[in-house]
Motif scaffolding. Structure first.
Motif, mmCIF file in Angstrom:
data_model
loop_
_atom_site.group_PDB
_atom_site.id
_atom_site.type_symbol
_atom_site.label_atom_id
_atom_site.label_comp_id
_atom_site.label_asym_id
_atom_site.label_seq_id
_atom_site.Cartn_x
_atom_site.Cartn_y
_atom_site.Cartn_z
ATOM 1 N N ILE A 206 0.789 -1.150 0.069
ATOM 2 C CA ILE A 206 -0.021 0.035 -0.080
ATOM 3 C C ILE A 206 0.810 1.326 0.006
ATOM 4 N N ASP A 207 0.466 2.207 -0.484
ATOM 5 C CA ASP A 207 1.222 3.491 -0.433
ATOM 6 C C ASP A 207 0.632 4.420 0.789
ATOM 7 N N ILE A 208 1.587 5.089 1.424
ATOM 8 C CA ILE A 208 1.268 5.738 2.741
ATOM 9 C C ILE A 208 0.833 7.096 2.380
ATOM 10 N N SER A 209 -0.301 7.483 2.372
ATOM 11 C CA SER A 209 -0.653 8.792 1.998
ATOM 12 C C SER A 209 -1.655 9.226 3.188
ATOM 13 N N ASP A 210 -2.123 8.718 3.936
ATOM 14 C CA ASP A 210 -3.156 9.162 5.103
ATOM 15 C C ASP A 210 -2.582 8.821 6.366
ATOM 16 N N GLY A 211 -1.076 8.426 6.326
ATOM 17 C CA GLY A 211 -0.704 7.986 7.744
ATOM 18 C C GLY A 211 -0.417 6.435 7.865
ATOM 19 N N LEU A 212 0.778 6.181 8.500
ATOM 20 C CA LEU A 212 1.173 4.732 8.713
ATOM 21 C C LEU A 212 -0.044 3.805 9.176
ATOM 22 N N LEU A 213 -0.334 4.352 10.277
ATOM 23 C CA LEU A 213 -1.277 3.541 11.241
ATOM 24 C C LEU A 213 -2.644 3.119 10.237
ATOM 25 N N ALA A 214 -3.180 4.381 9.637
ATOM 26 C CA ALA A 214 -4.290 4.158 8.789
ATOM 27 C C ALA A 214 -4.265 3.348 7.679
ATOM 28 N N ASP A 215 -3.077 3.594 6.936
ATOM 29 C CA ASP A 215 -2.877 2.894 5.588
ATOM 30 C C ASP A 215 -2.315 1.408 6.055
ATOM 31 N N LEU A 216 -1.458 1.257 7.007
ATOM 32 C CA LEU A 216 -1.161 -0.281 7.322
ATOM 33 C C LEU A 216 -2.534 -0.913 7.760
ATOM 34 N N GLY A 217 -3.301 -0.243 8.324
ATOM 35 C CA GLY A 217 -4.756 -0.811 8.749
ATOM 36 C C GLY A 217 -5.429 -1.433 7.474
ATOM 37 N N HIS A 218 -5.216 -0.619 6.506
ATOM 38 C CA HIS A 218 -6.123 -1.025 5.374
ATOM 39 C C HIS A 218 -5.381 -2.195 4.576
ATOM 40 N N LEU A 219 -3.984 -2.373 4.710
ATOM 41 C CA LEU A 219 -3.385 -3.442 4.021
ATOM 42 C C LEU A 219 -3.787 -4.887 4.998
ATOM 43 N N LEU A 220 -3.800 -4.337 6.285
ATOM 44 C CA LEU A 220 -3.999 -5.699 7.342
ATOM 45 C C LEU A 220 -5.567 -6.226 6.918
ATOM 46 N N ASP A 221 -6.481 -5.125 6.938
ATOM 47 C CA ASP A 221 -7.776 -5.510 6.968
ATOM 48 C C ASP A 221 -8.013 -6.421 5.525
ATOM 49 N N ALA A 222 -7.259 -5.962 4.465
ATOM 50 C CA ALA A 222 -7.306 -6.504 3.119
ATOM 51 C C ALA A 222 -6.625 -7.981 3.306
ATOM 52 N N SER A 223 -5.658 -8.381 4.009
ATOM 53 C CA SER A 223 -5.043 -9.382 4.333
ATOM 54 C C SER A 223 -5.588 -10.184 5.482
ATOM 55 N N GLN A 224 -6.662 -9.727 6.192
ATOM 56 C CA GLN A 224 -7.172 -10.330 7.172
ATOM 57 C C GLN A 224 -6.144 -10.815 8.334
ATOM 58 N N CYS A 225 -5.266 -9.945 8.676
ATOM 59 C CA CYS A 225 -4.166 -10.520 9.691
ATOM 60 C C CYS A 225 -4.043 -8.987 10.455
ATOM 61 N N GLY A 226 -2.909 -9.083 11.155
ATOM 62 C CA GLY A 226 -2.478 -7.860 12.051
ATOM 63 C C GLY A 226 -0.962 -7.678 12.080
ATOM 64 N N ALA A 227 -0.581 -6.784 13.111
ATOM 65 C CA ALA A 227 0.768 -6.465 13.035
ATOM 66 C C ALA A 227 1.250 -6.030 14.428
ATOM 67 N N THR A 228 2.633 -6.448 14.466
ATOM 68 C CA THR A 228 3.558 -5.683 15.548
ATOM 69 C C THR A 228 4.042 -4.573 14.758
ATOM 70 N N LEU A 229 4.079 -3.466 15.247
ATOM 71 C CA LEU A 229 5.079 -2.069 14.617
ATOM 72 C C LEU A 229 5.909 -1.781 15.750
ATOM 73 N N TRP A 230 7.302 -1.914 15.224
ATOM 74 C CA TRP A 230 8.418 -1.621 16.240
ATOM 75 C C TRP A 230 8.632 -0.022 15.913
ATOM 76 N N ILE A 231 7.794 0.709 17.003
ATOM 77 C CA ILE A 231 8.165 2.155 16.507
ATOM 78 C C ILE A 231 9.167 3.132 16.695
ATOM 79 N N ASP A 232 10.494 2.481 17.430
ATOM 80 C CA ASP A 232 11.643 2.951 17.451
ATOM 81 C C ASP A 232 12.437 2.743 16.262
ATOM 82 N N ARG A 233 11.794 1.897 15.427
ATOM 83 C CA ARG A 233 12.568 1.610 14.137
ATOM 84 C C ARG A 233 12.063 2.508 12.952
ATOM 85 N N LEU A 234 10.951 3.230 13.288
ATOM 86 C CA LEU A 234 10.363 3.944 12.110
ATOM 87 C C LEU A 234 11.268 4.914 11.677
#
Ligand code: ADP
Ligand code: MG
Length: 327
Positions: A206-234
């Motif tokens: 996905i391309d990140i246009s509306d913010g990482l959390l929102a757009d990653l959320g779309h990718l995860l919804d479409a993939s029917q899974c979730g994620a752990t995000l390592w925020i210190d590595r952003l």
């Protein structure tokens, strides 16, 4: 003497348009005609920029022209498509020739970089608004999608996050903004070449246009899974960084206008794509891992959960707090 709509189109849009052999009929007829190769699928995206909403009113015409195309090319990049053609619907409050010249120069500078031919459009009078539609080509069946991420895959991001949102915040507060950051806001670089490298890899993208959390959320919804995000590595651009700059982490997680690609990969694919990213001089950063449990868990390096501030991201569901419950 007042310029007619047709003069204006000729002067600013027809003259500068790139030539492509596959444009059978470009600007000037009732519609454009393009030749689509038999072994390719047509990929189409459209985005609108409205003055005051998608860019500050004082934004330079060049940057508006550039960005209107860039945000669309970013969508094609996320599909793994090679850009080919564009149409442009332009609404302007008045015929301001300096403005049109600047706008067209920005638009065509980026169009030239990717051999995109402007093949048509519409020109109307009204509050400033720019709609671009882009058409790209992808080998049959090779388009990338948001769906398809699987538990255990690694999660990556191209480039850096948060600079554009930080720049916008500073502008709105009347503060001065470092040129590098302003550039990230006004002249995003669509990750077209990297998208082409991902095409056919089966990565969820996905391309990140509306913010990482929102757009990653779309990718995860479409993939029917979730994620752990390592925020210190952003990843962020060289500078003080999130630790030194209050608000930067929020910009990275919830800001917008990054136009980077977020994608999942199997461990075995990482080497090839890392090499390609190095060739492009485009850093890619591993920022998390795909998990079967839905929702996004933001964690520090030591494992502590982090609850993103604010809830201004509509599409982001199931932020979990320190108790592991939805915030
Ligand atoms: P019509 O009335 O048939 O819709 P227009 O007068 O709107 O035609 O446009 C004439 C030609 O100029 C068409 O080929 C159209 O695609 C093109 N055109 C109009 N505005 C733009 C624009 N902003 N950029 C590129 N092409 C444009
Ligand atoms: Mg017509």
């Amino acid at each position: 003497m007042p310029v007619s709509e047709f003069d204006l189109i000729d002067r600013y849009f027809r003259r500068q348009a790139a030539q492509r052999d596959d444009v059978v009929l470009g600007i000037g007829d009732d519609a454009a005609v393009m030749q689509v190769p038999a072994d390719r699928q047509l990929v189409v995206a459209m985005d609108t920029l409205v003055a005051g909403r998608h860019f500050p009113p004082q934004t330079a015409a060049f940057d508006i022209g550039w960005k209107a195309l860039a945000v669309n090319l970013s969508d094609l990049a996320a599909m793994g498509a090679r850009p080919a053609w564009a149409t442009l619907s332009l609404t302007v409050p008045a015929v301001d020739e300096d403005w049109l010249e600047g706008f067209a120069t920005g638009f065509f500078q980026l169009a030239g970089q990717y051999q995109v031919a402007l093949v048509g459009g519409d020109t109307t009078r009204g509050p400033l608004s720019v709609t671009v539609q882009v058409h790209g080509l992808v080998e049959n069946g090779k388009a990338l999608r948001r769906a398809g991420a699987r538990a255990g895959q690694r999660l990556f991001i191209t480039g850096t996050l948060g600079d554009a949102a930080c720049a916008l915040q500073a502008l709105r507060a009347g503060h001065s903004v470092a040129p590098d950051r302003l550039r990230r806001l006004n002249r995003p670089e669509p990750r077209v070449d990297f998208g082409l490298a991902l095409a056919g890899s089966g990565a969820a993208v996905i391309d990140i246009s509306d913010g990482l959390l929102a757009d990653l959320g779309h990718l995860l919804d479409a993939s029917q899974c979730g994620a752990t995000l390592w925020i210190d590595r952003l990843p962020c651009a060289p500078g003080p960084g999130p630790a030194m700059e209050p608000g930067m982490l929020d910009c990275q997680l919830q800001g917008g206008d990054d136009y980077e690609l977020c994608f999942s990969l199997d461990a075995g694919q990482v080497g090839t794509l890392s090499r390609f990213a190095r060739e492009l001089q485009l850093p890619i950063t591993e920022i998390g891992v795909i998990e079967a449990q839905t929702g996004i868990r933001c964690r520090h390096e030591d494992g502590r959960l982090y609850t993103p501030s604010g809830t201004g991201f509509d599409h982001f569901r199931e932020v979990v707090n320190d108790q592991g419950r939805p915030a």
